[in-house]
Structures are given as C-alpha cells and as structure tokens.
Design a protein around this motif. Structure first.
Motif, PDB file in Angstrom:
ATOM      1  N   ASN A 168     -24.706  42.974  -2.908  1.00  0.00           N
ATOM      2  CA  ASN A 168     -24.790  43.627  -1.596  1.00  0.00           C
ATOM      3  C   ASN A 168     -23.506  43.395  -0.812  1.00  0.00           C
ATOM      4  OD1 ASN A 168     -27.424  44.543  -1.995  1.00  0.00           O
ATOM      5  ND2 ASN A 168     -28.368  42.864  -0.850  1.00  0.00           N
ATOM      6  N   ASN A 169     -22.994  42.165  -0.882  1.00  0.00           N
ATOM      7  CA  ASN A 169     -21.786  41.812  -0.151  1.00  0.00           C
ATOM      8  C   ASN A 169     -20.556  42.532  -0.681  1.00  0.00           C
ATOM      9  OD1 ASN A 169     -22.030  39.393   1.953  1.00  0.00           O
ATOM     10  ND2 ASN A 169     -23.609  39.145   0.403  1.00  0.00           N
ATOM     11  N   VAL A 170     -20.480  42.752  -1.985  1.00  0.00           N
ATOM     12  CA  VAL A 170     -19.344  43.472  -2.555  1.00  0.00           C
ATOM     13  C   VAL A 170     -19.337  44.917  -2.073  1.00  0.00           C
ATOM     14  CG1 VAL A 170     -18.227  44.206  -4.698  1.00  0.00           C
ATOM     15  CG2 VAL A 170     -19.370  41.988  -4.601  1.00  0.00           C
ATOM     16  N   LEU A 171     -20.523  45.504  -1.949  1.00  0.00           N
ATOM     17  CA  LEU A 171     -20.628  46.936  -1.664  1.00  0.00           C
ATOM     18  C   LEU A 171     -20.587  47.276  -0.182  1.00  0.00           C
ATOM     19  CD1 LEU A 171     -20.887  49.536  -3.291  1.00  0.00           C
ATOM     20  CD2 LEU A 171     -23.362  49.398  -3.003  1.00  0.00           C
ATOM     21  N   PHE A 172     -21.053  46.384   0.695  1.00  0.00           N
ATOM     22  CA  PHE A 172     -21.235  46.809   2.078  1.00  0.00           C
ATOM     23  C   PHE A 172     -19.942  47.166   2.816  1.00  0.00           C
ATOM     24  CE2 PHE A 172     -20.211  42.779   4.210  1.00  0.00           C
ATOM     25  CZ  PHE A 172     -19.985  43.159   5.529  1.00  0.00           C
ATOM     26  N   PRO A 173     -18.748  46.666   2.448  1.00  0.00           N
ATOM     27  CA  PRO A 173     -17.541  47.154   3.129  1.00  0.00           C
ATOM     28  C   PRO A 173     -17.267  48.639   2.888  1.00  0.00           C
ATOM     29  CG  PRO A 173     -17.126  45.039   2.090  1.00  0.00           C
ATOM     30  CD  PRO A 173     -18.458  45.502   1.591  1.00  0.00           C
ATOM     31  N   ALA A 174     -17.954  49.242   1.900  1.00  0.00           N
ATOM     32  CA  ALA A 174     -17.764  50.667   1.647  1.00  0.00           C
ATOM     33  C   ALA A 174     -18.439  51.534   2.686  1.00  0.00           C
ATOM     34  CB  ALA A 174     -18.314  51.027   0.258  1.00  0.00           C
ATOM     35  N   ALA A 175     -19.315  50.946   3.505  1.00  0.00           N
ATOM     36  CA  ALA A 175     -20.070  51.730   4.473  1.00  0.00           C
ATOM     37  C   ALA A 175     -19.166  52.351   5.516  1.00  0.00           C
ATOM     38  CB  ALA A 175     -21.122  50.843   5.159  1.00  0.00           C
ATOM     39  N   LYS A 176     -19.536  53.543   5.959  1.00  0.00           N
ATOM     40  CA  LYS A 176     -18.775  54.257   6.972  1.00  0.00           C
ATOM     41  C   LYS A 176     -18.639  53.395   8.215  1.00  0.00           C
ATOM     42  CE  LYS A 176     -18.536  58.844   9.121  1.00  0.00           C
ATOM     43  NZ  LYS A 176     -19.212  60.153   9.246  1.00  0.00           N
ATOM     44  N   PRO A 219     -27.528  47.763  10.916  1.00  0.00           N
ATOM     45  CA  PRO A 219     -27.332  48.152   9.520  1.00  0.00           C
ATOM     46  C   PRO A 219     -26.615  47.106   8.678  1.00  0.00           C
ATOM     47  CG  PRO A 219     -25.850  49.380  10.952  1.00  0.00           C
ATOM     48  CD  PRO A 219     -26.807  48.661  11.849  1.00  0.00           C
ATOM     49  N   VAL A 220     -25.715  46.307   9.289  1.00  0.00           N
ATOM     50  CA  VAL A 220     -24.958  45.339   8.483  1.00  0.00           C
ATOM     51  C   VAL A 220     -25.869  44.266   7.893  1.00  0.00           C
ATOM     52  CG1 VAL A 220     -23.199  43.549   8.553  1.00  0.00           C
ATOM     53  CG2 VAL A 220     -22.736  45.777   9.557  1.00  0.00           C
ATOM     54  N   PRO A 221     -26.623  43.498   8.704  1.00  0.00           N
ATOM     55  CA  PRO A 221     -27.517  42.526   8.074  1.00  0.00           C
ATOM     56  C   PRO A 221     -28.572  43.177   7.197  1.00  0.00           C
ATOM     57  CG  PRO A 221     -27.925  42.643  10.441  1.00  0.00           C
ATOM     58  CD  PRO A 221     -26.671  43.408  10.178  1.00  0.00           C
ATOM     59  N   THR A 222     -28.972  44.404   7.538  1.00  0.00           N
ATOM     60  CA  THR A 222     -29.929  45.113   6.684  1.00  0.00           C
ATOM     61  C   THR A 222     -29.340  45.352   5.304  1.00  0.00           C
ATOM     62  OG1 THR A 222     -30.858  46.210   8.627  1.00  0.00           O
ATOM     63  CG2 THR A 222     -31.411  47.133   6.502  1.00  0.00           C
ATOM     64  N   MET A 223     -28.090  45.787   5.232  1.00  0.00           N
ATOM     65  CA  MET A 223     -27.437  45.979   3.941  1.00  0.00           C
ATOM     66  C   MET A 223     -27.372  44.674   3.156  1.00  0.00           C
ATOM     67  SD  MET A 223     -24.295  48.681   4.487  1.00  0.00           S
ATOM     68  CE  MET A 223     -23.858  48.333   6.187  1.00  0.00           C
ATOM     69  N   LEU A 224     -27.072  43.590   3.842  1.00  0.00           N
ATOM     70  CA  LEU A 224     -26.848  42.323   3.156  1.00  0.00           C
ATOM     71  C   LEU A 224     -28.133  41.722   2.577  1.00  0.00           C
ATOM     72  CD1 LEU A 224     -24.264  40.677   5.580  1.00  0.00           C
ATOM     73  CD2 LEU A 224     -23.828  41.877   3.427  1.00  0.00           C
ATOM     74  N   VAL A 225     -29.305  42.172   3.044  1.00  0.00           N
ATOM     75  CA  VAL A 225     -30.562  41.622   2.528  1.00  0.00           C
ATOM     76  C   VAL A 225     -31.350  42.629   1.696  1.00  0.00           C
ATOM     77  CG1 VAL A 225     -30.755  39.955   4.406  1.00  0.00           C
ATOM     78  CG2 VAL A 225     -31.884  42.192   4.626  1.00  0.00           C
ATOM     79  N   GLN A 226     -30.752  43.776   1.343  1.00  0.00           N
ATOM     80  CA  GLN A 226     -31.481  44.747   0.525  1.00  0.00           C
ATOM     81  C   GLN A 226     -31.901  44.103  -0.796  1.00  0.00           C
ATOM     82  OE1 GLN A 226     -32.308  48.282   1.571  1.00  0.00           O
ATOM     83  NE2 GLN A 226     -32.142  46.751   3.201  1.00  0.00           N
ATOM     84  N   ASN A 227     -33.167  44.260  -1.143  1.00  0.00           N
ATOM     85  CA  ASN A 227     -33.673  43.589  -2.340  1.00  0.00           C
ATOM     86  C   ASN A 227     -35.044  44.134  -2.703  1.00  0.00           C
ATOM     87  OD1 ASN A 227     -33.772  41.408  -4.391  1.00  0.00           O
ATOM     88  ND2 ASN A 227     -32.260  40.436  -3.057  1.00  0.00           N
TER      89      ASN A 227
END
Length: 426
Positions: A412-420, A320-328
C-alpha cells in the motif's frame, strides 16, 4: 536474466504501444479484486504499478472489496496478470457505473492513480546477514527500485526519487548493538570496517556523526515532498539520531558508564518525525535503544508477548491517505517482532495519525504523519510472516504467503504516492 524476468520486461516495454482500451473481445475495464477472490494479493500490486507506469488511467477503489483496482482492459494487461497468477474481472461500462453509484452513499471512494513513483531503498552496498521485507515484497510483485547509501544521500541523490524506504539501519551508529551477541562474527567486523572507512572518506569523525548527517538529509528530502517508509530499527533510530544532533548516543556507552541520563537531558525532539520525550536505554548491556519500542524484544526483563493488531477504519472521502494505507482483506493481523516492534503511545507526537494498534495495549504498530510537503509512515517489526525472525534465517518465500495482510500494508505504501495529488487531503 531468468526467462520470467525477460517476459516481464517485454510486457512493461510493450504496454505504452498498444491501442487502448477497446480491442475486439475485450471489456472496457478490468477490476483487480482485492478481497478473497484474489489469487495473489501481492503480485496484484505489481500489475497495477506497471499499468500506471505505462501512463494508463487507473483507479484505487478504496474500501471496495478490500481495496480493489480499476484498470483499462487489453491483451497485454491480461497477459501480465495471467503470467503472475493475478485474478482479473472484465467489467462493462454499466458495471463500473453501478460500482460508482454504490460508492456514493457509503464509506468508499475512487482515487485516480496517475504517476508510478520512482522508488529507492536506503540499503548498504554489502549484503547484511538478514533480509528486508520491503525489498522482498517489491521483488515478488515485480516493482523495480534503486539502491542508495550514505554517499548518494549526502550528495543530494534523493531528489530523483518519489518514495524512499529505509532498510533496517541503526542511525545512532551503534550497529544495533550487535557486538553484544555477535562479537567476532566476520560480517559484523566487515560492517564496522566499511562504515568507518566511509565516514573517513566523507570527512566525518565517526559513524554516529555520519548517520546524523544522513538522517538530516532524509528529513530534508521528506520536507521537500518525498514519501518515506520505514520499518523496524530505522523507525526508532532515525528519530534518536535527529534528537541527538548535539549528543553522541554511541559515546554514552563507549566506556560502559551509565551516561544515558545525562544524554536524555540534551536530546532535542523538535526536528524528529514521530516521537518525543523518549528515554535512552540506561543499561549498555541491553540491546535496545530507548523506551519508544513497547515490546523490548531484547530486554529479558521487559520483553512483551506478541498479540494481534487491528487496522483503524477511516473515511475514504475525507481521509483518503490513511484509507489507502490500511486497504486490506483483513482488519486484524498477527503481530511480529523486530528490534523495534511497536511504538509506545506516550512517545508519539501529537498530530500523528495512528493506523493500527493492539487494542488495550500501551503501544501502536503502524503510524503516519506529514512533514513539510512530504509524508512518512512507520511500521514496527521485521517480517510480517516470520514473527520470531532471527539473523541468518532464510528469507521468507512470498510464494507461500500470497495473501499476506502484513505484506499488503507494505505494498500500500509503495503505491499510494501514485494517487492524484489533489486527492491527498491529509
């Protein structure tokens, strides 16, 4: 304060006090689509961030319509979205169930977003004559951040932040070799004077030693659980600073002598973030740092033309982490220069996750890694919407680039630390 800022502040303050989510005339949920249906991809991140900041349950729908967001419905969220020109789609429980059902047998997943990260930007207190894509993206999206600099970092000030961005800093203490092109400019003289003064006040013999200490403190911050994001010069030079703890890189060129070869033998790559085995630029009259950068924008004999980079596709359920970082909403993105534009494949440590590359090229554009309890993400280049950006050029007007896929990667990078946290499997 501008009227728009006052309105945004009022919205943020009102969010926690409203009854959620089933108000008369409203749906149970909202989808913020992140495919071609979205009117402003960049400000959509700000709407989502403020909802999370208010303590409301939200989800990132990975690989669903460009990485859409699922939020509770309500008048304040709709007003916030409308004020920012963000497209929202009301959906009922049956619609959400259909989306979740479609995710079961495909490369999609829903990641809960629970805590808005507290954000800091490492940036000099004086304004340099260039802009920064990350701070512009956050300002445009309406995501607040604090500024920190060397004294705060060395005093342990990073402990209060979840996410840190490194402004375009040269951690080797060479001021990005600006003296080769901008000697005599007042802004450069002011920069040198202020940094020299700070080094003395903090009891360091010179600026390179100060920057080494700062680089160590940033590394410790990540190892203790921080999220680090860097672009352009900072990506390459923080690793050079970490590798040269017993070597003064700047001093190797102080008298114009080609001392880089000797310095290379004394570099220690065991404590760096992403790179290893790099060779310092041997010519003191060339404004590049090492062979980490594949494009060598300031080396006339080795400069490489820009192409396009392609985002990798990851398993949303397994990674999920790299997936979040490449959402586009785009998978192929035009490249853009920076003092460090790309990362040579042969200089990247084993175990680093590559996020984007130019197919067939000996470099990558975007990478991610773990260090201790934290993570770091490096993105080459200066400004995704200004491929040839020069010092002194006006800042990019993001209202003209509301669908920028490159700026989406930043957010994406700003938001992904919010993930559970239990969802972060890589």
């Amino acid at each position: 304060m501008k009227r728009r800022d006052l309105v945004l502040a009022g919205i943020a303050a009102a969010l926690p006090r409203l009854p959620w989510p089933r108000l008369g005339g409203f749906a149970p949920s909202l989808i913020i689509p992140m495919d071609e249906a979205q009117a402003d991809h960049l400000k959509a991140y700000g709407v989502c961030y403020r909802v999370i900041q208010a303590g409301l349950k939200s989800e990132w729908l990975l690989n669903y319509r460009g990485g859409s967001f699922l939020l509770p419905d309500g008048p304040t969220i709709r007003r916030d979205a409308a004020l920012n020109g963000v497209t929202v789609e009301p959906v009922g429980d049956a619609d959400v169930a259909d989306v979740r059902g479609a995710m079961q047998g495909s490369n999609m997943d829903a990641v809960p977003l629970e805590k808005a990260p507290k954000v800091a930007v490492y940036v000099p207190p004086n304004t340099p004559p260039w802009d920064d894509a990350v701070t512009m993206a956050m300002q445009y999206a309406g995501i607040k951040y604090d500024k920190v600099w060397d004294a705060e970092v060395l005093a342990g000030g990073l402990k209060g932040y979840d996410w840190l961005h490194l402004h375009h800093e040269d951690f080797t203490g060479q001021y990005s070799k600006f003296f080769l092109t901008f000697s005599g400019q007042r802004w450069l003289a002011d920069m040198i004077r202020e940094n020299d003064g700070l080094a003395r006040r903090l009891s360091f013999p010179n600026v390179p030693e100060l920057k080494k200490a700062v680089s160590r403190a940033i590394r410790e911050y990540v190892a203790n659980g921080g999220f680090l994001f860097a672009m352009c010069t900072a990506t390459e030079t923080i690793d050079l600073a970490l590798a040269s703890q017993d070597t003064d890189i700047a001093a190797t060129y102080a008298d114009g002598s080609p001392a880089a070869a000797d310095a290379n033998t004394r570099l220690d790559w065991s404590t760096t973030f992403a790179f290893t085995g790099a060779q310092l630029e041997p010519n003191p009259m060339v404004a590049s740092f090492s062979d980490i950068d594949g494009h060598q924008v300031n080396n006339a004999s080795r400069r490489q033309p820009l192409g396009a980079f392609k985002l990798f596709n990851f398993s949303a359920k397994i990674d999920p982490v790299p997936t979040m970082l490449v959402q586009n909403h785009r998978t192929v993105i035009p490249d853009f220069y920076g003092l460090t534009t790309s990362f040579a494949r042969g200089r990247i440590k084993p175990g680093i996750t590559l996020l984007a590359e130019e197919e067939g090229a000996p470099w990558v554009k975007y990478l991610h890694g773990d260090l201790g309890k934290g993570t770091f993400t490096f993105f080459g280049g200066h400004d995704p919407e200004d491929p040839q950006h020069q010092i002194g050029d006006p800042p990019t007007d993001l209202s003209l680039h509301t669908h920028s896929p490159g700026y989406r990667l930043i957010l994406n990078n700003v938001l992904f630390p919010a993930a559970k946290k239990r969802e972060l499997k890589t």
